[in-house]
Design an enzyme around this catalytic site. Structure first.
Site, PDB file in Angstrom:
ATOM      1  N   ASN A  40      10.918   4.957 -10.153  1.00 45.25           N
ATOM      2  CA  ASN A  40      10.394   3.909  -9.268  1.00 45.25           C
ATOM      3  C   ASN A  40      11.470   3.641  -8.225  1.00 45.25           C
ATOM      4  OD1 ASN A  40      12.103   1.527  -9.888  1.00 45.25           O
ATOM      5  ND2 ASN A  40      11.202   1.677 -11.930  1.00 45.25           N
ATOM      6  N   ASN A  90       5.269  -1.655 -21.980  1.00 42.90           N
ATOM      7  CA  ASN A  90       4.598  -0.539 -21.309  1.00 42.90           C
ATOM      8  C   ASN A  90       3.895   0.479 -22.213  1.00 42.90           C
ATOM      9  OD1 ASN A  90       7.343  -0.304 -18.913  1.00 42.90           O
ATOM     10  ND2 ASN A  90       5.699  -1.784 -19.053  1.00 42.90           N
ATOM     11  N   ARG A 115       9.067   9.182 -20.169  1.00 38.98           N
ATOM     12  CA  ARG A 115       8.784   8.037 -21.048  1.00 38.98           C
ATOM     13  C   ARG A 115       7.755   8.342 -22.136  1.00 38.98           C
ATOM     14  NH1 ARG A 115       8.473   2.222 -18.605  1.00 38.98           N
ATOM     15  NH2 ARG A 115       8.956   1.900 -20.798  1.00 38.98           N
ATOM     16  N   ARG A 166       0.956   3.936 -11.680  1.00 39.82           N
ATOM     17  CA  ARG A 166       1.251   4.342 -13.065  1.00 39.82           C
ATOM     18  C   ARG A 166       0.010   4.438 -13.934  1.00 39.82           C
ATOM     19  NH1 ARG A 166       6.380   3.779 -14.710  1.00 39.82           N
ATOM     20  NH2 ARG A 166       7.859   3.889 -13.022  1.00 39.82           N
ATOM     21  N   HIS A 195       3.888  -1.640 -10.820  1.00 32.97           N
ATOM     22  CA  HIS A 195       3.129  -2.109 -11.989  1.00 32.97           C
ATOM     23  C   HIS A 195       2.529  -3.473 -11.628  1.00 32.97           C
ATOM     24  CE1 HIS A 195       5.350   0.014 -15.602  1.00 32.97           C
ATOM     25  NE2 HIS A 195       4.195   0.597 -15.373  1.00 32.97           N
ATOM     26  N   ASP A 197       2.513  -6.046 -13.384  1.00 29.97           N
ATOM     27  CA  ASP A 197       3.374  -7.160 -13.822  1.00 29.97           C
ATOM     28  C   ASP A 197       4.568  -7.394 -12.900  1.00 29.97           C
ATOM     29  OD1 ASP A 197       5.288  -5.241 -14.471  1.00 29.97           O
ATOM     30  OD2 ASP A 197       5.277  -5.638 -16.614  1.00 29.97           O
ATOM     31  N   ALA A 285      16.692  -1.039 -13.184  1.00 30.06           N
ATOM     32  CA  ALA A 285      15.704  -0.043 -13.653  1.00 30.06           C
ATOM     33  C   ALA A 285      14.302  -0.383 -13.179  1.00 30.06           C
ATOM     34  CB  ALA A 285      15.722   0.024 -15.171  1.00 30.06           C
ATOM     35  N   CYS A 291       8.525  -7.386 -18.679  1.00 30.44           N
ATOM     36  CA  CYS A 291       8.369  -6.046 -19.266  1.00 30.44           C
ATOM     37  C   CYS A 291       9.388  -5.762 -20.360  1.00 30.44           C
ATOM     38  CB  CYS A 291       8.353  -4.964 -18.201  1.00 30.44           C
ATOM     39  SG  CYS A 291       9.574  -5.111 -16.951  1.00 30.44           S
TER      40      CYS A 291
END
Ligand code: ARG
Length: 297
Positions: A40, A90, A115, A166, A195, A197, A285, A291
């Protein structure tokens, strides 16, 4: 049913089934948290810059904040080689059916291969706790990043679903079959807000923090229609300090990145109490309080 424009809304929020607030929080230790790749825009300048000791202190302060609010933490251990596993919102979408007292999670299909291996650890964790663990069907070619993009409306059996970066819109068609809840789909249009959120924070059934730049006109109109009061967050606080990645576990206190001054003033104007936490290592990050946790029933 998936709703993508305000004209399509054929229900009133008060008539959707009620959903109790989840009361426990899952947190994952930052033992192996780092920035080892860029998935990201927030990560791009930050590879290798995490101060592990500071990250631990900040994570412990987040844990202490939940304990102080009587939300008991359940801790999962981070694993080597999975530097983003600490962002435990996530990998799953928890759900609860009050009628049958069924607790479950839908497993994510991470957009980034970096991930993907986080998901089985959470599947095992929830299986061991007796949750119903569900997957999106094998044939479906769609990404889904759990509560990074899919947020329950506080107190209501209604799901807000962000898509575009995503999570794919098609994932919500599959969730529609699994969850039998109305889903309001919001297209995300700015890569900094990758995202849902990062740009929408439902506080209680009536109020939400919103970063308007993250949405298209239909999305903004859907949010304005279903929340009685939206609190706009200034772009610099949402984009750089993740003000919308806050979390209101009890309808009153808002755990939020330290220094979101204008957002905090607006929260106080609406009778919320900001609880400032420094998550600066995690901001590197592309994440903050929301999150770093997963609420479960
Ligand atoms: N580096 C992580 C990623 O890009 C951060 C995830 C933060 N989570 C969130 N829900 N915003 O996937």
């Amino acid at each position: 049913m998936i709703y993508r424009t305000p004209d399509a809304l054929d229900f009133h929020l008060d008539h959707t089934p009620s959903l109790p607030r989840p009361r426990r929080v899952v947190l994952t230790t930052p033992t192996h948290f780092d920035i080892e790749y860029v998935i990201n825009p927030h990560m791009s300048e930050n590879v290798g810059t995490v101060n592990k000791e500071v990250a631990w202190q900040q994570w412990k302060a987040v844990r202490a904040a939940y304990t102080a609010l009587d939300v008991p933490p359940v801790v999962v251990n981070g694993r080597p080689g999975l530097p983003d596993m600490v962002f435990c919102a996530n990998q799953t979408l928890p759900f609860y059916d009050p009628a049958s007292d069924t607790k479950g999670v839908v497993l994510s299909r991470m957009h980034s291969k970096h991930r993907a291996d986080e998901v089985p650890y959470y599947a095992q964790f929830f299986e061991a706790k007796g949750y119903k663990v569900q997957s999106l069907s094998d044939g479906l070619d769609a990404d889904f990043e759990g509560m990074g993009d899919a947020l329950w409306h506080p107190g209501r059996h209604l799901l807000w679903g962000g898509y575009g970066y995503r999570t794919s819109l098609e994932a919500y068609e599959a969730l529609d079959d699994l969850l039998e809840a109305p889903i309001v789909a919001l297209r995300l249009v700015d890569p900094d807000y990758y995202h849902l959120d990062t740009c929408l924070c439902p506080l209680d059934a009536d109020h939400a923090l919103v970063a308007p730049e993250a949405f298209d006109d239909a999305g903004r109109a859907l949010i304005d229609t279903l929340f009685e009061t939206t609190i706009d967050v200034p772009d610099h606080e949402a984009r750089n300090q993740f003000a919308c990645n806050a979390h209101c576990p009890d309808g009153t206190h808002v755990l939020i990145q330290e220094g979101c001054t204008e957002t905090n003033d607006r929260l106080r104007d609406h009778d919320f109490t900001p609880v400032e936490l420094d998550t600066s290592e995690f901001l590197k990050a592309g994440g903050s309080v929301f999150c770093m946790k997963q609420m479960i029933w």
